[in-house]
Write an enzyme that holds these catalytic residues in place. Structure first.
Site, PDB file in Angstrom:
ATOM      1  N   ARG A  53       0.835  -1.194   0.000  1.00 38.32           N
ATOM      2  CA  ARG A  53       0.000   0.000   0.000  1.00 38.32           C
ATOM      3  C   ARG A  53       0.876   1.252   0.000  1.00 38.32           C
ATOM      4  O   ARG A  53       1.944   1.261   0.604  1.00 38.32           O
ATOM      5  CB  ARG A  53      -0.884   0.028   1.239  1.00 38.32           C
ATOM      6  CG  ARG A  53      -1.726  -1.219   1.445  1.00 38.32           C
ATOM      7  CD  ARG A  53      -2.373  -1.189   2.823  1.00 38.32           C
ATOM      8  NE  ARG A  53      -3.073  -2.429   3.112  1.00 38.32           N
ATOM      9  CZ  ARG A  53      -3.637  -2.706   4.282  1.00 38.32           C
ATOM     10  NH1 ARG A  53      -3.554  -1.819   5.274  1.00 38.32           N
ATOM     11  NH2 ARG A  53      -4.258  -3.849   4.470  1.00 38.32           N
TER      12      ARG A  53
ATOM     13  N   ASP B  66       0.291   5.413   0.957  1.00 35.80           N
ATOM     14  CA  ASP B  66      -0.672   6.286   1.626  1.00 35.80           C
ATOM     15  C   ASP B  66      -1.153   7.405   0.715  1.00 35.80           C
ATOM     16  O   ASP B  66      -0.608   7.628  -0.369  1.00 35.80           O
ATOM     17  CB  ASP B  66      -0.043   6.897   2.879  1.00 35.80           C
ATOM     18  CG  ASP B  66       0.147   5.883   3.989  1.00 35.80           C
ATOM     19  OD1 ASP B  66      -0.579   4.871   3.997  1.00 35.80           O
ATOM     20  OD2 ASP B  66       1.030   6.108   4.847  1.00 35.80           O
TER      21      ASP B  66
ATOM     22  N   ARG C 276       8.755   7.564   5.885  1.00 34.18           N
ATOM     23  CA  ARG C 276       8.524   8.986   6.137  1.00 34.18           C
ATOM     24  C   ARG C 276       9.029   9.403   7.516  1.00 34.18           C
ATOM     25  O   ARG C 276       9.514  10.528   7.697  1.00 34.18           O
ATOM     26  CB  ARG C 276       7.046   9.310   5.972  1.00 34.18           C
ATOM     27  CG  ARG C 276       6.590   9.262   4.509  1.00 34.18           C
ATOM     28  CD  ARG C 276       5.070   9.306   4.397  1.00 34.18           C
ATOM     29  NE  ARG C 276       4.518  10.512   4.986  1.00 34.18           N
ATOM     30  CZ  ARG C 276       3.216  10.680   5.223  1.00 34.18           C
ATOM     31  NH1 ARG C 276       2.348   9.710   4.934  1.00 34.18           N
ATOM     32  NH2 ARG C 276       2.778  11.812   5.744  1.00 34.18           N
TER      33      ARG C 276
END
Length: 247
Positions: free
Chosen positions: A51, A53, A198
């Site tokens: 995935r 975001d 991140r």
């Protein structure tokens, strides 16, 4: 039944991430499944390598789907690119063995985090870089990154809430390269936790700004407390760069 692998590039700016959501079709997965289902006349479900975001981009996302369609893979690719939004592109479609699984067969991934460091912001990079006008100490960032190489428990560098899932991952390399006003951080690992790239990027940035010391990284790893690590860097600077299969 055929198994088709897709190599996908997308600009995630306006999407709610990769994964299909029940309350909206504004995801990369939903857009692809809509076009593929129309193309084949079947109810297509695609499997992504992982995935991304909301707001995160991909140069090289991998997905696969099963179909009875007899269209050539070239026709599938061209059909997708005709009907998908312009910010999602199927770069390649390839027929693969039935057992290929885009997520479970992936052995490592690379993510790229892009930072714009010019004294003046740039209009054309604003959606694809994190703007930091202050000077970054790149050598301090590299030193901090060196403590993260290898296999560690990265609980402090993730937003994972479940305590049942392992937070141990292995990072093979973190390469930091600056050219003119752009600074790139390339991460290569066997897997990444939610927001892990991140948060590491945000931590390295704080080291570069002098807000943290490189030598604090081992203590943060050992402490396993999210609050001790740096900020979660904004989504727009992050790209899924490559997905590797096999050795």
């Amino acid at each position: 039944m055929r198994n088709v692998k897709l190599i996908i590039e997308y600009d995630g700016t306006k999407y709610n991430g990769w994964q299909r959501l029940g309350n909206t079709d504004n995801t990369i997965q939903a857009k692809l499944e809509g076009v593929l289902s129309k193309m084949t006349g079947e109810n297509i479900e695609i499997i992504g390598s992982g995935r991304t975001d909301a707001g995160v981009h991909a140069y090289h996302q991998i997905a696969n789907f099963k179909t009875h369609s007899m269209m050539s893979v070239y026709e599938m690719r061209d059909y997708c690119n005709q009907y998908l939004p312009q910010d999602i592109v199927v770069k390649e479609a390839v027929e693969v063995e039935e057992r290929f699984h885009a997520r479970y067969n992936a052995t490592s991934k690379k993510y790229l985090y892009r930072i714009w460091t010019g004294r003046i912001p740039t209009v054309f990079h604003r959606k694809y870089t994190y703007y930091i006008p202050q000077r970054l100490n790149v050598e301090a960032m590299r030193k901090a990154a060196s403590y993260l190489i290898g296999e560690h428990d990265f609980q402090a560098f993730s937003s994972v809430k479940s305590k049942k899932k392992s937070t141990v991952r292995k990072i093979y390399a973190i390469d930091i390269h600056k050219e003119d006003s752009e600074l790139n951080i390339l991460f290569h690992g066997n897997g990444f936790l939610h927001n892990m790239v991140r948060i590491i990027a945000g931590t390295l940035i704080e080291v570069g700004l002098g807000k943290m010391k490189a030598e604090e990284i081992p203590e943060i790893l050992e402490g396993k407390i999210r609050a001790q690590a740096g900020i979660t860097a904004p989504a727009q600077g992050l790209f899924l760069y490559e997905v590797h299969y096999g050795e």
